[in-house]
Enzyme design. Structure first.
Site, PDB file in Angstrom:
ATOM      1  N   ASP A   9       0.848  -1.195   0.000  1.00  0.00           N
ATOM      2  CA  ASP A   9       0.000   0.000   0.000  1.00  0.00           C
ATOM      3  C   ASP A   9       0.882   1.244   0.000  1.00  0.00           C
ATOM      4  OD1 ASP A   9      -1.973   1.868   0.282  1.00  0.00           O
ATOM      5  OD2 ASP A   9      -2.712   1.165   2.220  1.00  0.00           O
ATOM      6  N   ASP A 105      -3.365   2.585  -5.764  1.00  0.00           N
ATOM      7  CA  ASP A 105      -2.190   2.646  -4.892  1.00  0.00           C
ATOM      8  C   ASP A 105      -1.977   1.392  -4.050  1.00  0.00           C
ATOM      9  OD1 ASP A 105      -4.465   3.053  -3.385  1.00  0.00           O
ATOM     10  OD2 ASP A 105      -3.604   4.612  -2.118  1.00  0.00           O
ATOM     11  N   GLU A 106      -2.694   0.311  -4.327  1.00  0.00           N
ATOM     12  CA  GLU A 106      -2.562  -0.913  -3.554  1.00  0.00           C
ATOM     13  C   GLU A 106      -2.498  -2.112  -4.494  1.00  0.00           C
ATOM     14  OE1 GLU A 106      -5.473  -1.344  -0.341  1.00  0.00           O
ATOM     15  OE2 GLU A 106      -6.141   0.687  -0.750  1.00  0.00           O
TER      16      GLU A 106
END
Length: 408
Positions: A9, A105-106
């Site tokens: 993350d 974003d993960e």
């Protein structure tokens, strides 16, 4: 051998990307926000100094500035974020080809089959990946290491920023079970509210609850959440580039001004329904359930859902159902700040057609005509642009409105 799953993350992703070109703001409370002029004035991301002052993602700018009057606000650059997302995932690709993005974003990584190539120590490899991203891209990530995807996600959330947390078969009860039940993946506000009525406030409480009782309370989701809490989740990490059909599709809009007139509301619904329907057809899916979320000027949300008469992927059918929900759930003339339409219980088009053939008569022909029309519009838009055919063509027929078929 237990699987070795990472959840990586990026920390304060939007803000971190912006600060690459504004390093002088690293120690200054800073946030990335939407456009206040179009009433999208919410906090999208914040750096650590802002976080320490209580600034939260998704709160309004005026709420954030009440906590931090000197908060520096930066505009969002979504194209730049997509580019950095690709670069981060390219780093992950050096260590495994089993990468499943979970938002911009993960990502989940399955390193079970490649771990031996990098020394065989799950935590050491996670630290190596963190260091590589930091050194090459200037961004920090937090990594959760575990034997399934759900606990890996909990691990990446457990300690931030720039940290590795390992959750194993031996320690998960100590680390995971004391956490709030809302930390568990897919436990939303509605489920948490139901669980609270039965004394379930932690993941451990959920794990100890009777599984059959949870199914009675929450349906199929209850059994799934019980499995998650007890470490029994075993879904695979999708190989890079593989297609994973969506579990739901939704679109929302915060309007430039509050909607109060029936025609304004109908137009807003039609636009959202069109967007959702296009995405459903693109995925080759139909929806069995529609959910409408209504937000008033005081940011109070009302969320209602209902089954559709038949699985659908056309804007016309979604519009009708949404307006029906609004008539029953919202006082006519009361101002509406934002609307969101979300469809659930998605069914592949082929299966939906089989159900219609078995249980319907007459109506499928009309639905097929509408679907053919909207697919033709898809083709026109693909060739000539999104605005080549307007959503006005999807508005309910005038005679239907006069007959009262389209309420609100």
């Amino acid at each position: 051998m237990d699987r070795v799953i990472y959840h990586c993350d990026c920390n304060s992703f939007y803000c971190s990307v912006e600060l690459l070109s504004r390093p002088e703001l690293r120690t200054v409370p800073t946030a990335v926000c939407g456009d206040p002029g179009s009433r999208h004035g919410i906090i999208l991301a914040k750096n650590e100094p802002a976080k320490k002052l209580g600034v939260r993602t998704a709160e309004t700018i005026w709420q954030a500035r009440q906590k931090c009057p000197d908060l520096v606000l930066l505009p969002a650059h979504h194209g730049l974020y997509r580019e950095y997302s690709k670069q981060v995932n390219a780093v992950y690709d050096r260590f495994t080809d089993l990468i499943e993005p979970f938002g911009i974003d993960e990502s989940w990584l399955d390193v079970t089959g490649t771990l031996h190539l990098f020394g065989g120590d799950p935590q050491a490899l996670a630290d190596r990946i963190r260091n590589t991203v930091r050194k090459e891209l200037g961004l920090t990530i937090s990594v959760g290491v575990s034997f399934n995807k759900v606990f890996a996600k909990l691990g990446s959330d457990y300690k931030k920023p720039d940290a590795t947390t390992v959750i194993t078969v031996d320690n998960f009860q100590r680390i995971v079970w004391p956490l709030p039940v809302t930390d568990l993946l897919y436990v939303g506000r509605a489920a948490a509210k139901v669980l609270a009525q039965y004394g379930v406030s932690t993941i451990g409480d959920l794990a100890a609850f009777d599984r059959f009782a949870l199914v009675e309370l929450l349906g199929k989701q209850g059994g799934q959440l019980w499995n998650y809490a007890n470490g029994l989740e075993n879904s695979p990490v999708a190989p890079a580039g593989s297609y994973m059909p969506p579990k739901s599709v939704g679109n929302g809009e915060t309007f430039p001004h509050n909607l109060t007139r029936r025609e304004e509301v109908r137009r807003g619904i039609a636009l959202l329904a069109d967007q959702v329907a296009i995405r459903l057809r693109r995925h080759g899916m139909k929806a069995a359930t529609l959910q409408v979320t209504i937000r008033d000027p005081n940011f109070k949300d009302i969320c209602r859902q209902q089954p559709l008469p038949a699985p659908a992927n056309t804007a016309r059918e979604l519009s009708r159902a949404a307006l029906d929900i609004l008539e029953r759930s919202w006082k006519s003339g009361a101002p509406i700040r934002a609307l969101t339409l979300t469809v659930h219980n998605l069914i592949p088009e082929g299966e939906a057609a089989e159900q219609l053939d078995l249980f319907q008569s007459g109506a499928p022909q009309k639905r097929q005509r509408i679907e053919t029309l909207e697919r033709t519009m898809d083709a026109i838009r693909a060739k000539y642009g999104r605005d080549a055919v307007t959503v006005a063509a999807l508005a309910p027929e005038p005679e239907a409105e006069q007959d009262g078929d389209v309420p609100f």
